[in-house]
Design a protein around this motif. Structure first.
Motif, PDB file in Angstrom:
ATOM      1  N   LYS A  78      35.056  30.652  18.299  1.00 52.06           N
ATOM      2  CA  LYS A  78      34.394  29.701  17.395  1.00 52.06           C
ATOM      3  C   LYS A  78      33.283  28.928  18.087  1.00 52.06           C
ATOM      4  N   HIS A  79      33.471  28.648  19.372  1.00 53.52           N
ATOM      5  CA  HIS A  79      32.523  27.796  20.100  1.00 53.52           C
ATOM      6  C   HIS A  79      32.086  28.507  21.376  1.00 53.52           C
ATOM      7  N   PRO A  80      31.194  29.488  21.242  1.00 52.75           N
ATOM      8  CA  PRO A  80      30.789  30.249  22.421  1.00 52.75           C
ATOM      9  C   PRO A  80      30.286  29.302  23.521  1.00 52.75           C
ATOM     10  N   GLY A  81      30.711  29.568  24.716  1.00 50.01           N
ATOM     11  CA  GLY A  81      30.260  28.730  25.838  1.00 50.01           C
ATOM     12  C   GLY A  81      31.247  27.630  26.191  1.00 50.01           C
ATOM     13  N   VAL A  82      32.258  27.409  25.343  1.00 57.21           N
ATOM     14  CA  VAL A  82      33.208  26.333  25.645  1.00 57.21           C
ATOM     15  C   VAL A  82      34.062  26.739  26.855  1.00 57.21           C
ATOM     16  N   ALA A  98      45.230  30.003  21.225  1.00 53.94           N
ATOM     17  CA  ALA A  98      44.357  28.908  20.758  1.00 53.94           C
ATOM     18  C   ALA A  98      43.061  28.904  21.576  1.00 53.94           C
ATOM     19  N   LYS A  99      43.177  29.228  22.861  1.00 49.08           N
ATOM     20  CA  LYS A  99      41.992  29.304  23.740  1.00 49.08           C
ATOM     21  C   LYS A  99      41.049  30.406  23.234  1.00 49.08           C
ATOM     22  N   LEU A 100      41.607  31.578  22.907  1.00 47.65           N
ATOM     23  CA  LEU A 100      40.781  32.688  22.406  1.00 47.65           C
ATOM     24  C   LEU A 100      40.061  32.280  21.121  1.00 47.65           C
ATOM     25  N   TYR A 101      40.810  31.616  20.243  1.00 45.90           N
ATOM     26  CA  TYR A 101      40.229  31.150  18.973  1.00 45.90           C
ATOM     27  C   TYR A 101      39.065  30.194  19.257  1.00 45.90           C
TER      28      TYR A 101
END
Ligand code: UDP
Length: 241
Positions: free
Chosen positions: A125-129, A118-121
């Motif tokens: 999806k949200h670069p920089g998160v 889920a972290k990879l996903y």
């Protein structure tokens, strides 16, 4: 904020998705540990029998209407809420805001390997998160102190916990003071969906209030739990003035 709408004794926030995100943003800035819950009909029915869960929901900083049943009930009871605020969608919005504002998140729960996927996903999806830590939800009571120490060391702003209802809400409420995280939230099957091991209902089913039917067809072991749904409908209709 407008006062909460009571659905069978559970206070539901009459907020849009955008307003919910903005309230949560305020709670993060405020830093006082706050619990967010996402209520569906099953959870409201569980709280009718489970006083501990009911008290947690009554003292939560925010309870959003996660399910179509809760939105329907609020309308029936004469206090409509503006829209459904599904937990999964709320998490995706929080990830987006966190990417922009630099908030740190920790994912706790689901089977081994799922929170990491889920972290990879989320990172794709949200670069920089910043997902500063993950841990599965199959730890023993004896490991609890270590789990909490690991989370506090990571200093997240948001802790998402998937241990199933009502365990996740009880675990968070019991440990709120020790965790010292500004915003904690129970997220049920969210990591499973983000990891791609469970699929969400197609958009048309979500929009027509049929997500529960999709979950029932995909996960038939839910059938017994879902007997709560017709009881919920009856109880709401009887509560109507
Ligand atoms: N889970 C967990 N530890 C447990 C029991 C459950 O981490 O001891 C996880 C499970 O793997 C799943 C989530 O909790 O990822 C519960 O998902 P479900 O869709 O059943 O959520 P609910 O409908 O209870 O909100």
């Amino acid at each position: 904020m407008q006062s909460a709408v009571s659905v069978l004794g559970i206070p539901i926030a009459p907020l849009t998705m955008e307003e919910s995100v903005s309230v949560i943003d305020g709670l993060i800035k405020n830093k006082k540990p706050s619990l967010i819950a996402t209520a569906n009909a099953e959870m409201v029915m569980m709280a009718q029998q489970d006083n501990v869960l009911a008290d947690i929901l009554r003292s939560a900083a925010l309870v959003v209407p996660d399910g179509a049943g809760v939105v329907w009930a609020a309308r029936q009871l004469g206090r409509p809420v503006p829209q459904r605020v599904a937990g999964y969608d709320l998490v995706q919005k929080l990830l987006s805001v966190s990417g922009h504002k630099g908030y740190r998140l920790y994912f706790l729960g689901a089977a081994p390997g799922i929170a990491a996927k889920a972290k990879l996903y989320a990172e794709q999806k949200h670069p920089g998160v910043a997902i500063v830590g993950v841990r599965d939800g199959y730890f023993q009571p004896a490991d609890e102190d270590a789990v909490i120490a690991e989370i506090t060391e990571c200093r997240p702003d948001i802790l998402l916990v998937a241990l199933g209802v009502p365990r996740q809400e009880k675990w968070l409420a019991n440990n709120l003071g020790r965790l010292r995280v500004p915003v904690v939230m129970g997220v049920g099957g969210t990591f499973d969906v983000m990891a791609g091991v469970v699929t969400r209902a197609p958009a048309w089913m979500q929009q027509s209030g049929l997500e529960w039917l999709y979950r029932l067809l995909k996960q038939p072991h839910r059938a017994l739990r879902m007997l709560a749904l017709p009881r919920f409908v009856m109880k709401v209709l009887l509560a109507k003035k």
